[in-house]
Design a protein around this motif. Structure first.
Motif, mmCIF file in Angstrom:
data_model
loop_
_atom_site.group_PDB
_atom_site.id
_atom_site.type_symbol
_atom_site.label_atom_id
_atom_site.label_comp_id
_atom_site.label_asym_id
_atom_site.label_seq_id
_atom_site.Cartn_x
_atom_site.Cartn_y
_atom_site.Cartn_z
ATOM 1 N N GLY A 117 13.989 9.687 1.432
ATOM 2 C CA GLY A 117 14.045 10.605 0.299
ATOM 3 C C GLY A 117 14.970 10.157 -0.817
ATOM 4 O O GLY A 117 15.399 10.972 -1.628
ATOM 5 N N PHE A 118 15.281 8.864 -0.859
ATOM 6 C CA PHE A 118 16.127 8.340 -1.928
ATOM 7 C C PHE A 118 15.368 8.363 -3.249
ATOM 8 O O PHE A 118 14.145 8.286 -3.272
ATOM 9 N N GLU A 119 16.121 8.463 -4.343
ATOM 10 C CA GLU A 119 15.553 8.287 -5.682
ATOM 11 C C GLU A 119 15.478 6.782 -5.900
ATOM 12 O O GLU A 119 16.510 6.131 -6.068
ATOM 13 N N VAL A 120 14.283 6.222 -5.902
ATOM 14 C CA VAL A 120 14.128 4.768 -5.957
ATOM 15 C C VAL A 120 13.678 4.312 -7.348
ATOM 16 O O VAL A 120 12.728 4.836 -7.913
ATOM 17 N N THR A 121 14.391 3.317 -7.866
ATOM 18 C CA THR A 121 14.031 2.642 -9.105
ATOM 19 C C THR A 121 13.812 1.181 -8.728
ATOM 20 O O THR A 121 14.510 0.647 -7.866
ATOM 21 N N THR A 122 12.826 0.538 -9.360
ATOM 22 C CA THR A 122 12.563 -0.861 -9.039
ATOM 23 C C THR A 122 12.767 -1.743 -10.263
ATOM 24 O O THR A 122 12.648 -1.292 -11.399
ATOM 25 N N ALA A 123 13.086 -3.000 -9.980
ATOM 26 C CA ALA A 123 13.222 -4.020 -11.018
ATOM 27 C C ALA A 123 12.536 -5.278 -10.507
ATOM 28 O O ALA A 123 12.557 -5.562 -9.306
ATOM 29 N N ARG A 124 11.946 -6.050 -11.428
ATOM 30 C CA ARG A 124 11.131 -7.211 -11.056
ATOM 31 C C ARG A 124 11.871 -8.538 -11.043
ATOM 32 O O ARG A 124 11.348 -9.519 -10.551
#
Length: 125
Positions: free
Chosen positions: A26-33
């Motif tokens: 349930g983490f708030e996930v942000t992604t980067a490439r």
């Protein structure tokens, strides 16, 4: 309170796999490439935990670690470094660059979840 996690990974399949594995947390996930994208996002918003890959285009994981540790907000934050390379070879370099912990790829779901929960509890609680 929700835990914010930044996942920096250049391979779509691996990124998707990691996001699927950590969904139950349930983490708030942000992604980067890539490392530069990850650094940019980390400067715009604070993340409780950062999970980052070793080999990436534009800026690799070791450079990203060094850059993050230079930012006041991330001097003591958990920065978890992932690599497919032999850990005996890469772990000392990653720790010197600022990694909190090194994780060997491919990641095993139970180990990843336990690791993320441990660091989230230590630094967010």
């Amino acid at each position: 309170m929700s835990v914010s996690l930044l996942v920096v990974e250049d391979k779509d399949k691996t990124l998707q796999s990691i996001c699927t594995m950590i969904e139950p947390l349930g983490f708030e996930v942000t992604t980067a490439r890539d490392g530069l994208d990850g650094l940019s996002k980390a400067k715009q918003q604070y993340f409780d935990v950062i999970l980052l890959d070793h080999k990436m285009p534009v800026m690799d994981g070791l450079s990203l670690l060094k850059n993050l540790r230079e930012l006041e907000a991330y001097q003591h934050s958990p920065l978890l470094f992932m690599s497919t390379q032999d850990m005996v070879e890469i772990e000392p370099k990653a720790l010197k660059a600022g990694a909190t912990q090194c994780l060997a790829k491919p990641l095993h779901e139970d180990f990843l979840l336990d690791t993320l929960k441990t660091w989230a509890v230590r630094f967010v609680a």
